[in-house]
Design a protein around this motif. Structure first.
Motif, PDB file in Angstrom:
ATOM      1  N   VAL A 137      74.436  34.596 -24.402  1.00  0.00           N
ATOM      2  CA  VAL A 137      74.015  35.312 -25.613  1.00  0.00           C
ATOM      3  C   VAL A 137      73.735  34.305 -26.720  1.00  0.00           C
ATOM      4  N   ASP A 138      72.777  34.640 -27.552  1.00  0.00           N
ATOM      5  CA  ASP A 138      72.430  33.781 -28.676  1.00  0.00           C
ATOM      6  C   ASP A 138      73.468  33.920 -29.787  1.00  0.00           C
ATOM      7  N   PRO A 139      73.699  32.858 -30.538  1.00  0.00           N
ATOM      8  CA  PRO A 139      74.620  32.945 -31.682  1.00  0.00           C
ATOM      9  C   PRO A 139      73.961  33.657 -32.861  1.00  0.00           C
ATOM     10  N   ILE A 140      74.727  33.861 -33.912  1.00  0.00           N
ATOM     11  CA  ILE A 140      74.207  34.531 -35.110  1.00  0.00           C
ATOM     12  C   ILE A 140      73.186  33.683 -35.854  1.00  0.00           C
ATOM     13  N   TYR A 141      73.033  32.434 -35.452  1.00  0.00           N
ATOM     14  CA  TYR A 141      72.146  31.515 -36.173  1.00  0.00           C
ATOM     15  C   TYR A 141      70.682  31.932 -36.113  1.00  0.00           C
ATOM     16  N   GLN A 142      70.357  32.891 -35.273  1.00  0.00           N
ATOM     17  CA  GLN A 142      68.984  33.383 -35.169  1.00  0.00           C
ATOM     18  C   GLN A 142      68.581  34.257 -36.360  1.00  0.00           C
ATOM     19  N   PHE A 143      69.554  34.702 -37.176  1.00  0.00           N
ATOM     20  CA  PHE A 143      69.284  35.680 -38.226  1.00  0.00           C
ATOM     21  C   PHE A 143      69.104  35.045 -39.593  1.00  0.00           C
ATOM     22  N   LYS A 144      68.188  35.632 -40.350  1.00  0.00           N
ATOM     23  CA  LYS A 144      68.022  35.335 -41.765  1.00  0.00           C
ATOM     24  C   LYS A 144      68.170  36.658 -42.492  1.00  0.00           C
TER      25      LYS A 144
ATOM     26  N   ASN B 282      69.893  31.800 -44.617  1.00  0.00           N
ATOM     27  CA  ASN B 282      69.708  31.486 -43.203  1.00  0.00           C
ATOM     28  C   ASN B 282      71.070  31.250 -42.559  1.00  0.00           C
ATOM     29  N   LEU B 283      71.436  32.100 -41.605  1.00  0.00           N
ATOM     30  CA  LEU B 283      72.746  31.956 -40.971  1.00  0.00           C
ATOM     31  C   LEU B 283      72.849  30.673 -40.153  1.00  0.00           C
ATOM     32  N   ALA B 284      71.714  30.049 -39.828  1.00  0.00           N
ATOM     33  CA  ALA B 284      71.741  28.761 -39.130  1.00  0.00           C
ATOM     34  C   ALA B 284      72.417  27.688 -39.984  1.00  0.00           C
ATOM     35  N   ASP B 285      72.460  27.883 -41.299  1.00  0.00           N
ATOM     36  CA  ASP B 285      73.129  26.937 -42.186  1.00  0.00           C
ATOM     37  C   ASP B 285      74.653  26.964 -42.023  1.00  0.00           C
ATOM     38  N   LEU B 286      75.163  27.921 -41.244  1.00  0.00           N
ATOM     39  CA  LEU B 286      76.607  28.066 -41.068  1.00  0.00           C
ATOM     40  C   LEU B 286      77.110  27.425 -39.770  1.00  0.00           C
ATOM     41  N   LYS B 287      76.244  26.695 -39.073  1.00  0.00           N
ATOM     42  CA  LYS B 287      76.645  26.067 -37.800  1.00  0.00           C
ATOM     43  C   LYS B 287      77.904  25.241 -38.000  1.00  0.00           C
ATOM     44  N   GLY B 288      78.855  25.420 -37.070  1.00  0.00           N
ATOM     45  CA  GLY B 288      80.104  24.672 -37.110  1.00  0.00           C
ATOM     46  C   GLY B 288      81.185  25.282 -37.979  1.00  0.00           C
ATOM     47  N   LYS B 289      80.900  26.420 -38.624  1.00  0.00           N
ATOM     48  CA  LYS B 289      81.896  27.072 -39.479  1.00  0.00           C
ATOM     49  C   LYS B 289      82.407  28.352 -38.828  1.00  0.00           C
ATOM     50  N   LYS B 290      83.639  28.700 -39.154  1.00  0.00           N
ATOM     51  CA  LYS B 290      84.139  30.031 -38.837  1.00  0.00           C
ATOM     52  C   LYS B 290      83.663  30.947 -39.958  1.00  0.00           C
ATOM     53  N   VAL B 291      83.243  32.156 -39.583  1.00  0.00           N
ATOM     54  CA  VAL B 291      82.646  33.074 -40.550  1.00  0.00           C
ATOM     55  C   VAL B 291      83.310  34.440 -40.436  1.00  0.00           C
ATOM     56  N   LEU B 292      83.637  35.026 -41.567  1.00  0.00           N
ATOM     57  CA  LEU B 292      84.096  36.411 -41.619  1.00  0.00           C
ATOM     58  C   LEU B 292      82.969  37.214 -42.258  1.00  0.00           C
TER      59      LEU B 292
ATOM     60  N   PHE C 270      82.513  34.203 -53.028  1.00  0.00           N
ATOM     61  CA  PHE C 270      81.948  34.033 -51.679  1.00  0.00           C
ATOM     62  C   PHE C 270      80.568  34.689 -51.636  1.00  0.00           C
ATOM     63  N   PRO C 271      79.710  34.265 -50.718  1.00  0.00           N
ATOM     64  CA  PRO C 271      78.335  34.780 -50.689  1.00  0.00           C
ATOM     65  C   PRO C 271      78.271  36.289 -50.436  1.00  0.00           C
ATOM     66  N   MET C 272      77.566  36.963 -51.321  1.00  0.00           N
ATOM     67  CA  MET C 272      77.292  38.391 -51.158  1.00  0.00           C
ATOM     68  C   MET C 272      75.805  38.553 -50.862  1.00  0.00           C
ATOM     69  N   MET C 273      75.503  39.439 -49.933  1.00  0.00           N
ATOM     70  CA  MET C 273      74.132  39.674 -49.508  1.00  0.00           C
ATOM     71  C   MET C 273      73.589  40.946 -50.150  1.00  0.00           C
ATOM     72  N   SER C 274      72.310  41.204 -49.956  1.00  0.00           N
ATOM     73  CA  SER C 274      71.692  42.446 -50.420  1.00  0.00           C
ATOM     74  C   SER C 274      72.255  43.620 -49.633  1.00  0.00           C
ATOM     75  N   LYS C 275      72.224  44.785 -50.244  1.00  0.00           N
ATOM     76  CA  LYS C 275      72.729  46.003 -49.611  1.00  0.00           C
ATOM     77  C   LYS C 275      71.935  46.290 -48.336  1.00  0.00           C
TER      78      LYS C 275
ATOM     79  N   LEU D 135      71.305  42.071 -37.733  1.00  0.00           N
ATOM     80  CA  LEU D 135      72.570  41.347 -37.579  1.00  0.00           C
ATOM     81  C   LEU D 135      73.674  42.290 -37.132  1.00  0.00           C
ATOM     82  N   TYR D 136      73.707  43.483 -37.695  1.00  0.00           N
ATOM     83  CA  TYR D 136      74.746  44.447 -37.318  1.00  0.00           C
ATOM     84  C   TYR D 136      74.483  45.051 -35.938  1.00  0.00           C
ATOM     85  N   GLN D 137      73.248  45.102 -35.490  1.00  0.00           N
ATOM     86  CA  GLN D 137      72.973  45.469 -34.102  1.00  0.00           C
ATOM     87  C   GLN D 137      73.632  44.442 -33.188  1.00  0.00           C
ATOM     88  N   TYR D 138      73.457  43.178 -33.527  1.00  0.00           N
ATOM     89  CA  TYR D 138      74.066  42.083 -32.766  1.00  0.00           C
ATOM     90  C   TYR D 138      75.597  42.222 -32.749  1.00  0.00           C
ATOM     91  N   LEU D 139      76.183  42.460 -33.908  1.00  0.00           N
ATOM     92  CA  LEU D 139      77.641  42.516 -34.006  1.00  0.00           C
ATOM     93  C   LEU D 139      78.242  43.689 -33.253  1.00  0.00           C
TER      94      LEU D 139
END
Length: 194
Positions: free
Chosen positions: A35-42, A52-62, A124-129, A140-144
């Motif tokens: 399976v692909d990681p979350i890094y595919q999503f913007k 760009n979630l690819a900027d989070l490579k190597g981090k744990k993310v909640l 902490f980073p907040m995204m659009s609704k 992203l939530y389909q993936y999750l």
């Protein structure tokens, strides 16, 4: 009639649809191998800029879906506390406001950002609704929430403040019930690798 509706809503929230992950780590690794990681999503941040979630490579993310007018809204305080404690240890929190549960976040992105900053000091980073359930669910939530995409399991977003834990490889590691505090040992132990 009003009391029946409220009782039904409380009962629905207290009944966990998502089963705990019981597979051994090596089984999960095998399931997630292809399976692909979350890094595919913007996604869009709360100001409309690209994140760009690819900027989070190597981090744990909640990843957490949030709401400003929910009984669980005070969790913003614990989320910020968690972020401040671990942000310098390859950990980040990403909040996604949603109005999907009883219209508990009806405001604009600007209103939500102001509410979070003024009332809880959120840094902490907040995204659009976004939409986190149903036919128009954010990719992203389909993936999750879909095992064929995340390799871990099929999950429902049960309510506001459900937490998805993403490991350093960008893959789903755990799903945490909305009522569990962000500072619970289950989360802090995972961040610390215990």
């Amino acid at each position: 009639m009003k009391y029946i509706f409220i009782a039904s809503a409380v009962l629905a929230l207290s009944c966990t649809k998502n089963q705990p992950i019981t597979e051994k780590p090596e089984v999960i690794m095998e399931q997630q191998k292809n399976v692909d990681p979350i890094y595919q999503f913007k996604v869009k941040d709360i100001t409309g800029g690209e994140f760009n979630l690819a900027d989070l490579k190597g981090k744990k993310v909640l990843i957490v879906n949030t709401a400003s007018k929910c009984g669980l809204t005070p969790q913003f305080e614990q989320l910020e506390e968690l972020y401040q404690k671990y942000k310098d240890q390859n950990f980040v929190i990403i909040g996604f406001p949603t109005n999907d549960f009883m219209s508990q976040d009806p405001g604009t992105n600007e209103e939500i950002a102001e509410f979070c900053k003024l009332n809880y000091g959120v840094t902490f980073p907040m995204m659009s609704k976004i939409v986190v359930k149903g036919d128009n669910k954010e990719p992203l939530y389909q993936y999750l929430t879909q095992k064929d995409k995340n390799g871990l399991g099929d999950f429902d977003v049960e309510w506001n403040f459900q937490k998805f834990l993403i490991n350093e490889e960008g893959k789903l590691a755990k799903v945490i019930n909305p009522k569990v505090s962000p500072t619970d040992a289950e989360i802090t132990n995972w961040i610390e690798g215990k």
